[in-house]
Design a protein around this motif. Structure first.
Motif, PDB file in Angstrom:
ATOM      1  N   THR A  27      34.050  53.430  30.982  1.00  0.00           N
ATOM      2  CA  THR A  27      34.425  52.045  30.699  1.00  0.00           C
ATOM      3  C   THR A  27      35.541  51.978  29.668  1.00  0.00           C
ATOM      4  OG1 THR A  27      32.279  51.158  31.325  1.00  0.00           O
ATOM      5  CG2 THR A  27      33.581  49.829  29.802  1.00  0.00           C
ATOM      6  N   LEU A  28      35.462  52.812  28.656  1.00  0.00           N
ATOM      7  CA  LEU A  28      36.515  52.801  27.643  1.00  0.00           C
ATOM      8  C   LEU A  28      37.856  53.218  28.252  1.00  0.00           C
ATOM      9  CD1 LEU A  28      36.788  51.982  24.753  1.00  0.00           C
ATOM     10  CD2 LEU A  28      36.313  54.330  24.077  1.00  0.00           C
ATOM     11  N   ASP A  29      37.841  54.109  29.224  1.00  0.00           N
ATOM     12  CA  ASP A  29      39.075  54.480  29.930  1.00  0.00           C
ATOM     13  C   ASP A  29      39.663  53.270  30.657  1.00  0.00           C
ATOM     14  OD1 ASP A  29      38.707  57.125  29.111  1.00  0.00           O
ATOM     15  OD2 ASP A  29      37.729  57.712  30.997  1.00  0.00           O
ATOM     16  N   VAL A  30      38.790  52.478  31.273  1.00  0.00           N
ATOM     17  CA  VAL A  30      39.252  51.281  31.987  1.00  0.00           C
ATOM     18  C   VAL A  30      39.849  50.289  30.997  1.00  0.00           C
ATOM     19  CG1 VAL A  30      38.572  49.350  33.478  1.00  0.00           C
ATOM     20  CG2 VAL A  30      37.574  51.621  33.840  1.00  0.00           C
ATOM     21  N   THR A  33      43.341  51.432  30.088  1.00  0.00           N
ATOM     22  CA  THR A  33      44.398  51.284  31.091  1.00  0.00           C
ATOM     23  C   THR A  33      44.612  49.850  31.543  1.00  0.00           C
ATOM     24  OG1 THR A  33      42.845  51.807  32.876  1.00  0.00           O
ATOM     25  CG2 THR A  33      44.115  53.628  31.976  1.00  0.00           C
ATOM     26  N   ARG A  34      43.553  49.041  31.559  1.00  0.00           N
ATOM     27  CA  ARG A  34      43.664  47.682  32.085  1.00  0.00           C
ATOM     28  C   ARG A  34      43.577  46.589  31.033  1.00  0.00           C
ATOM     29  NH1 ARG A  34      40.566  47.556  37.830  1.00  0.00           N
ATOM     30  NH2 ARG A  34      41.375  49.533  38.607  1.00  0.00           N
ATOM     31  N   GLY A  35      43.200  46.946  29.814  1.00  0.00           N
ATOM     32  CA  GLY A  35      43.005  45.942  28.779  1.00  0.00           C
ATOM     33  C   GLY A  35      41.672  45.249  28.940  1.00  0.00           C
ATOM     34  N   ILE A  36      41.298  44.492  27.953  1.00  0.00           N
ATOM     35  CA  ILE A  36      40.010  43.799  27.967  1.00  0.00           C
ATOM     36  C   ILE A  36      39.934  42.805  29.120  1.00  0.00           C
ATOM     37  CG2 ILE A  36      38.534  42.177  26.699  1.00  0.00           C
ATOM     38  CD1 ILE A  36      38.411  44.959  25.583  1.00  0.00           C
ATOM     39  N   ASP A  37      41.006  42.058  29.350  1.00  0.00           N
ATOM     40  CA  ASP A  37      40.984  41.053  30.417  1.00  0.00           C
ATOM     41  C   ASP A  37      40.818  41.680  31.797  1.00  0.00           C
ATOM     42  OD1 ASP A  37      41.214  38.997  28.594  1.00  0.00           O
ATOM     43  OD2 ASP A  37      43.394  38.854  28.784  1.00  0.00           O
ATOM     44  N   GLY A  38      41.187  42.938  31.952  1.00  0.00           N
ATOM     45  CA  GLY A  38      41.065  43.610  33.233  1.00  0.00           C
ATOM     46  C   GLY A  38      39.765  44.356  33.404  1.00  0.00           C
ATOM     47  N   THR A  39      38.781  44.065  32.557  1.00  0.00           N
ATOM     48  CA  THR A  39      37.525  44.813  32.610  1.00  0.00           C
ATOM     49  C   THR A  39      36.355  43.955  33.065  1.00  0.00           C
ATOM     50  OG1 THR A  39      37.139  44.431  30.258  1.00  0.00           O
ATOM     51  CG2 THR A  39      38.188  46.507  30.863  1.00  0.00           C
ATOM     52  N   SER A  40      36.521  43.291  34.186  1.00  0.00           N
ATOM     53  CA  SER A  40      35.362  42.638  34.788  1.00  0.00           C
ATOM     54  C   SER A  40      34.440  43.745  35.292  1.00  0.00           C
ATOM     55  CB  SER A  40      35.797  41.749  35.959  1.00  0.00           C
ATOM     56  OG  SER A  40      36.278  42.561  37.025  1.00  0.00           O
ATOM     57  N   LEU A  41      33.189  43.417  35.537  1.00  0.00           N
ATOM     58  CA  LEU A  41      32.273  44.424  36.075  1.00  0.00           C
ATOM     59  C   LEU A  41      32.802  44.978  37.391  1.00  0.00           C
ATOM     60  CD1 LEU A  41      28.592  43.231  35.456  1.00  0.00           C
ATOM     61  CD2 LEU A  41      29.781  45.174  34.457  1.00  0.00           C
ATOM     62  N   ARG A  42      33.347  44.127  38.213  1.00  0.00           N
ATOM     63  CA  ARG A  42      33.877  44.564  39.501  1.00  0.00           C
ATOM     64  C   ARG A  42      35.045  45.530  39.303  1.00  0.00           C
ATOM     65  NH1 ARG A  42      31.780  42.402  43.718  1.00  0.00           N
ATOM     66  NH2 ARG A  42      31.241  40.378  42.909  1.00  0.00           N
ATOM     67  N   ALA A  43      35.950  45.207  38.370  1.00  0.00           N
ATOM     68  CA  ALA A  43      37.099  46.073  38.105  1.00  0.00           C
ATOM     69  C   ALA A  43      36.654  47.421  37.539  1.00  0.00           C
ATOM     70  CB  ALA A  43      38.076  45.387  37.149  1.00  0.00           C
TER      71      ALA A  43
END
Length: 194
Positions: A27-30, A33-43
């Motif tokens: 999750t921290l890798d996500v 790379t995607r930022g907090i806004d890009g970390t929905s559960l689905r993403a």
């Protein structure tokens, strides 16, 4: 009848623990790379190759997952704090590690900010308990350091602990905005002032 006693954890339970840990680690890798806004559960699920339903099996919400990532990192920070003698020296060691993981600092800062808003109860509870515990632990360490050195202070050590925590967190926010900020060096200055 088979028993796992003495042989370590095996089977589906061990796989579940391993999968949960993988989710936390990735999750921290996500976030990186995607930022907090890009970390929905689905993403997060898509990025680490796990279905949304499987992810929900381990974590009830995005907030629950992100809080658990921080909770796990706090365990590592706690170990660092106990291994390094001195309150500020321990926090300096944690700061040195944190600057190697900007996504962790971003996650912490973002969730902390969100925790004061309605609808973020898990984060609110996490940070309220975290600050209560950190103040008490730091005050106790300061008390021990003063006693060991033969010094005395009439300062309220819980308030001093609050100042140290505020300095630490504030310096991390400043560092996120300007990487030239020296968190560890500024904490060492704070130690001299105290």
């Amino acid at each position: 009848m088979s028993s796992n006693v003495g042989s370590g954890v095996r089977g589906p339970y061990a796989k579940g623990i391993q999968r949960r840990q993988e989710i936390l680690d990735r999750t921290l890798d996500v976030v990186a790379t995607r930022g907090i806004d890009g970390t929905s559960l689905r993403a997060i699920g898509d990025a680490i190759g796990i279905s949304h339903a499987a992810l929900r099996h381990y974590f009830s919400s995005r907030e629950a997952l992100l809080v658990e990532v921080l909770r796990e990192r706090d365990v590592l920070s706690g170990k660092t704090l106990t291994e390094v003698p001195g309150v500020v020296a321990g926090m300096t060691a944690v700061a040195d590690r944190n600057v190697q993981e900007p996504a962790l600092v971003t996650l912490y800062t973002t969730l902390l900010g969100a925790s004061v808003e309605p609808g973020n109860e898990e984060a609110r509870v996490f940070f309220t308990e975290r600050f209560d515990s950190a103040r008490a632990d730091l005050a106790a360490q300061l008390r021990d350091e003063l006693a060991a050195s033969g010094r005395y202070s009439d300062a309220d050590l819980e308030q001093v602990a609050s100042l140290i925590i505020a300095a630490f967190d504030g310096l991390q926010v400043q560092w996120l905005l300007d990487r030239s900020i020296d968190i560890a060096g500024t904490l060492r200055l704070l130690e001299r002032v105290l």
